[in-house]
Design an enzyme around this catalytic site. Structure first.
Site, PDB file in Angstrom:
ATOM      1  NE  ARG A   1      -4.628  -1.499  10.116  1.00  0.00           N
ATOM      2  CZ  ARG A   1      -3.529  -0.933   9.628  1.00  0.00           C
ATOM      3  NH1 ARG A   1      -3.520   0.345   9.316  1.00  0.00           N
ATOM      4  NH2 ARG A   1      -2.443  -1.650   9.452  1.00  0.00           N
TER       5      ARG A   1
ATOM      6  NE  ARG B   1       6.046  -1.409   9.956  1.00  0.00           N
ATOM      7  CZ  ARG B   1       4.832  -1.345   9.417  1.00  0.00           C
ATOM      8  NH1 ARG B   1       4.673  -0.751   8.246  1.00  0.00           N
ATOM      9  NH2 ARG B   1       3.800  -1.868  10.023  1.00  0.00           N
TER      10      ARG B   1
ATOM     11  NE  ARG C   1       1.616  -5.458  10.867  1.00  0.00           N
ATOM     12  CZ  ARG C   1       2.732  -5.356  10.139  1.00  0.00           C
ATOM     13  NH1 ARG C   1       3.801  -6.055  10.461  1.00  0.00           N
ATOM     14  NH2 ARG C   1       2.779  -4.555   9.118  1.00  0.00           N
TER      15      ARG C   1
ATOM     16  NE  ARG D   1       7.062  -3.499   5.596  1.00  0.00           N
ATOM     17  CZ  ARG D   1       5.747  -3.318   5.640  1.00  0.00           C
ATOM     18  NH1 ARG D   1       5.148  -2.646   4.676  1.00  0.00           N
ATOM     19  NH2 ARG D   1       5.044  -3.828   6.617  1.00  0.00           N
TER      20      ARG D   1
ATOM     21  CE  LYS E   1      -2.181  -0.620   3.936  1.00  0.00           C
ATOM     22  NZ  LYS E   1      -1.796  -1.909   4.481  1.00  0.00           N
TER      23      LYS E   1
HETATM   24  P1  AMP Z   1       0.650  -0.029   9.213  1.00  0.00           P
HETATM   25  O1  AMP Z   1       1.897   0.778   9.078  1.00  0.00           O
HETATM   26  O2  AMP Z   1      -0.502   0.551   8.421  1.00  0.00           O
HETATM   27  O3  AMP Z   1       0.868  -1.503   8.929  1.00  0.00           O
HETATM   28  O4  AMP Z   1       0.181   0.085  10.756  1.00  0.00           O
HETATM   29  C1  AMP Z   1       1.004  -0.427  11.786  1.00  0.00           C
HETATM   30  C2  AMP Z   1       0.172  -0.606  13.049  1.00  0.00           C
HETATM   31  O5  AMP Z   1      -0.383   0.662  13.474  1.00  0.00           O
HETATM   32  C3  AMP Z   1      -1.043  -1.535  12.892  1.00  0.00           C
HETATM   33  O6  AMP Z   1      -0.685  -2.912  13.026  1.00  0.00           O
HETATM   34  C4  AMP Z   1      -1.930  -1.044  14.038  1.00  0.00           C
HETATM   35  O7  AMP Z   1      -1.470  -1.517  15.281  1.00  0.00           O
HETATM   36  C5  AMP Z   1      -1.686   0.475  14.024  1.00  0.00           C
HETATM   37  N1  AMP Z   1      -2.652   1.163  13.137  1.00  0.00           N
HETATM   38  C6  AMP Z   1      -2.391   1.805  11.953  1.00  0.00           C
HETATM   39  N2  AMP Z   1      -3.519   2.307  11.412  1.00  0.00           N
HETATM   40  C7  AMP Z   1      -4.526   1.990  12.270  1.00  0.00           C
HETATM   41  C8  AMP Z   1      -5.932   2.215  12.276  1.00  0.00           C
HETATM   42  N3  AMP Z   1      -6.558   2.832  11.256  1.00  0.00           N
HETATM   43  N4  AMP Z   1      -6.647   1.755  13.325  1.00  0.00           N
HETATM   44  C9  AMP Z   1      -6.052   1.121  14.360  1.00  0.00           C
HETATM   45  N5  AMP Z   1      -4.732   0.851  14.413  1.00  0.00           N
HETATM   46  C10 AMP Z   1      -3.969   1.270  13.385  1.00  0.00           C
END
Ligand code: AMP
Length: 218
Positions: free
Chosen positions: A88, A160, A171, A127, A13
């Site tokens: 989400r 990360r 996840r 990554r 994404k």
């Molecule tokens: P990402 O970088 O989008 O994979 O997000 C990393 C982590 O941030 C996720 O696994 C969640 O713990 C948290 N997170 C990111 N966006 C959201 C969201 N819209 N709602 C809740 N938690 C989020």
């Protein structure tokens, strides 16, 4: 143009969103990046979010929705934006609809990235991301020119904390439980366009642009 980009964690994404941001001058709003920046700075929001993120769980809507609302009211969003990692859940999608209604705005398209879990797992472990600007690399097929240093901004490029096998599995589970229903939610509005990222991000981006074009958005 106001877009949402949807897809499993590690689906690419961020990479597609970065291309769309550049080409169409959109603000790129990644909730994951905003949380990580807050964790790095040790803000109260970061401290609260960290426990959830480390487990691969979702940060509660009470924190996430108001954070997005603040971000959408910044000047750079006026020309359009791409939401990456938000919404989400259905509750977040409904909260977003309310926010946009109040602003007299609407989402023009939802970009859905298609990818198999096995491809995700293979990619996520390679990554690496820049701590400073969020640029994404991969040790296997998109390494930095100098190891550990971002090509774009010179920041530190790291793995990360949540890109480990257990958290990635969690996840993915969270994604299928909470985020998958969003696809039906937006499908009913007739605004989904798809990009297939199983083979190559260039193919995916071409499909996305074809979809935006077909909707008269570019
Ligand atoms: P990402 O970088 O989008 O994979 O997000 C990393 C982590 O941030 C996720 O696994 C969640 O713990 C948290 N997170 C990111 N966006 C959201 C969201 N819209 N709602 C809740 N938690 C989020």
């Amino acid at each position: 143009m106001r877009l949402i980009i949807l897809g499993a964690p590690g689906s690419g994404k961020g990479t597609s969103a970065a291309v769309l941001r550049e080409e169409y001058s959109l603000a790129h709003i990644s909730t994951g990046d905003i949380f990580r920046a807050n964790i790095k700075e040790g803000t109260p929001l970061g401290l609260e979010a960290k426990g959830y993120i480390d487990k691969g769980a979702l940060v509660p809507d009470s924190l996430t929705v108001s954070m997005v609302e603040d971000r959408l009211s910044q000047d750079d969003c006026e020309k359009g934006y791409i939401l990456d990692g938000f919404p989400r859940t259905i509750a977040q999608a409904q909260a977003l609809d309310e926010m946009l209604d109040a602003r007299g705005e609407q989402i023009d398209a939802v970009v859905l990235i298609k990818i198999e879990d096995e491809v995700i797992k293979a990619r996520v472990f390679g990554r690496r991301v820049c701590e400073k600007c969020g640029a994404s690399y991969n040790v296997d097929y998109k390494p930095t020119k100098v190891e550990g240093i971002c090509d774009t901004c010179g920041g530190n490029v790291v793995q990360r904390a949540d890109d480990n096998p257990e958290t990635v599995q969690e996840r993915l589970k969270t994604y299928y439980n909470n985020t998958q229903p969003l696809i039906d939610f937006y499908d009913k509005k007739g605004i989904i366009i798809e990009g297939d990222n199983n083979i190559d991000s260039k193919i995916c981006i071409k499909e996305i642009k074809d979809g935006l074009n077909a909707k008269g958005l570019i």
